[in-house]
Design a protein around this motif. Sequence first.
Motif, short mmCIF file in Angstrom:
data_model
loop_
_atom_site.label_atom_id
_atom_site.label_comp_id
_atom_site.label_asym_id
_atom_site.label_seq_id
_atom_site.Cartn_x
_atom_site.Cartn_y
_atom_site.Cartn_z
N THR A 504 0.83 -1.34 0.13
CA THR A 504 -0.07 -0.04 -0.15
C THR A 504 0.98 1.23 0.04
OG1 THR A 504 -0.22 -0.06 2.45
CG2 THR A 504 -1.78 -1.31 1.21
N GLU A 505 0.10 2.23 -0.30
CA GLU A 505 1.02 3.54 -0.20
C GLU A 505 1.37 4.23 1.11
OE1 GLU A 505 2.65 6.76 -2.40
OE2 GLU A 505 1.54 5.07 -3.14
N GLU A 509 5.39 4.84 2.27
CA GLU A 509 5.72 6.03 2.91
C GLU A 509 6.52 5.77 4.22
OE1 GLU A 509 2.27 8.30 3.62
OE2 GLU A 509 2.19 8.61 1.10
#
Length: 676
Positions: A504-505, A509
């Motif tokens: 996932t993003e 991050e």
Amino acid sequence: MLRSLVNVLSCQTRMMLGALSLCSLAALPAAAATESQEELKDLFFGAAMFHAHQESYFDAIVALDTELAQYHRLDQPELDPFSAHLGQAEFSVGDLELSYRMHREAGRAIEAVLQGNVSQPVRNEAAYRLAKIHYHKQQPRNALHALEMIDGRVPERVRADEQFLRARVYMQLGRFEEAVELLQDLKGEESLEGFVSFNLGIAQLKAGEEERGVLELTALGRKRSSEAALQALYDKTNLLLGSHLMELGKLDMARPYFDRVNLDGPFSNRALLGAGWVEARAGRYDRALVPWKLLQDRKGTSEPVQEVMLAVPYAYGKLDVHSTAAINYGRALDAFGREIDTLTQSIHSIRKGKFLEALRRKEATQVQNWVVALRNLPEAPETHYLLDLMASNDYQEFLRNYRDLNDLYERNEEWLKSLTAYEDIIRIRRNYYEPLLPELDRQFRELDARIKLRMEQRDQFASRIEQMLISRRPEYLATAEEQEARLKLLELSGKIAEHPQGFTETTLERVQRLKGVLDLRLSFEYDQRLTEAYKHLAELNQEIESLQSVYDSFVRSRQAATHSYTGYDRDITRLRARIQQTQRRLKTLMARQGTMLEALAIAELERRRAQLESYQIKARFALADSYDRANELQEQREDEFKVEQHKALLEEQIPEENPAEMEPVEEEESAEGGDS
């Protein structure tokens, strides 16, 4: 030969020192003051000089030779404290060899000094010492040639000795006038007190200056000293003058010189004998008996005492006391018979080797008057008859050579025992170390591997730090946790790169944020961590140096353990062979020297025996003559007594006046005539 013996013992000494060092034994020789006023810098040199001052010249030569040999093998000899005494040591070796009568070696050493690049004072002193060697070898011409090599003045400390030696060389060569000039310049020299005057007087007598020589010797003979050597010189001077004047017929002048001789000195017997002969030659036999009777009661082995045993009855005979003369001749015969038997036994004893055996005994040589002490040893020959022979220079040289050879032989025997002891020590060490070394070697190999690993790690760490000085590499300074986190982040980054759709993003991050935090921390703390890394590297280097010291110590100990029992067999075998070869040479030389000593001693004893036998024959004839003269005198006295008795009888038979009965008849006739 002596040089080879010195070299053998020098090698043995060095091997002994090496063995002792392996045993961790420390030896500190006693230091002695050197002849110079310089401060002692090397204890071993001081120990050698101590042996020299104790007149143990062989030990001193061995010590100096050992030190010189070790000094010349050093890589940096100037750092050795022995270098402060190097010049004195090299010069002292020649002096010690001369004192030990190694004339050939001493001559070579001094000639090397003369040919070397040395100062003129040193060259002059070397020439003087070379002349001294030739003089002791009874080579006066060679000694004079060496003295003529002196250019200028010799060092002040040997100036008087050089001039005195030159004067004695002149005297031996018959150049007495030149000797007189040199000796006159030396008068007043304290170090040569007495000896200058004695030689000056002799030189003047030989040069024809009779009056000056007698005056010089007279002045010397009047002196007195508490030192035995000086007093003996004064007594010898008086005896010489007395004998000289007696031979010239100056009897009244000769007697006072004999009277000045000390009655307890070594020349007293000859002086008493000479004093008696002075009076006897003057016809004063009653006065001759005074010193002769004093001499007659002394030890009967002395030649003057034996001569006076005939002189005393001879004087009584001249005084017409023939009965006393006969008694003294009888005593002389008894004494001569005892001494002849003693001499015969001594000759047999010498031929059996007892004399040489007595010379080899240690208890005889530990006293000053060791020659006389020999007679107190069991089964030793009578040596009182050999005193004059042993006092001669040639026989003294033979005796010293024999005793030195015997000393070397005994030293070598002790060294052979020491070599056997060294072999026992080596065997004990081998039996102790060989079972232990395999396990020690195994542990050493493990330790060696660990040390090498740590050193490789240290080198790698140091290389990384050097690289960081060129380019910043923060990752090299990460801690273990940071390294582990960095590896996990790299692993996640790899997975994300392979399957980006699987993450996932938010996850991406978070991974990027963690990487940024880690890189920021490493970058921000980079300088501080690099400084700490340098500190840790320095500490690591210290630890490795300590570890290397332990490693080196272990290596040295391991080598010392191995060297303590390996590598000695060849040296010991070689030294034992050399010593045994030297022992065979010493036996041969001792046999030759001993045969010469025995031959000279027997010849002297046979001469004394023949002299006593001659005295014995003279005493027998003189005894018979004394008895005849005593009988004649007794008969003469008896005849005179009878004549006196006969005269007395005749005087009683022939009256000097008229008989008494005739006197009254005349009176009666006159009376009758008156009456008529």
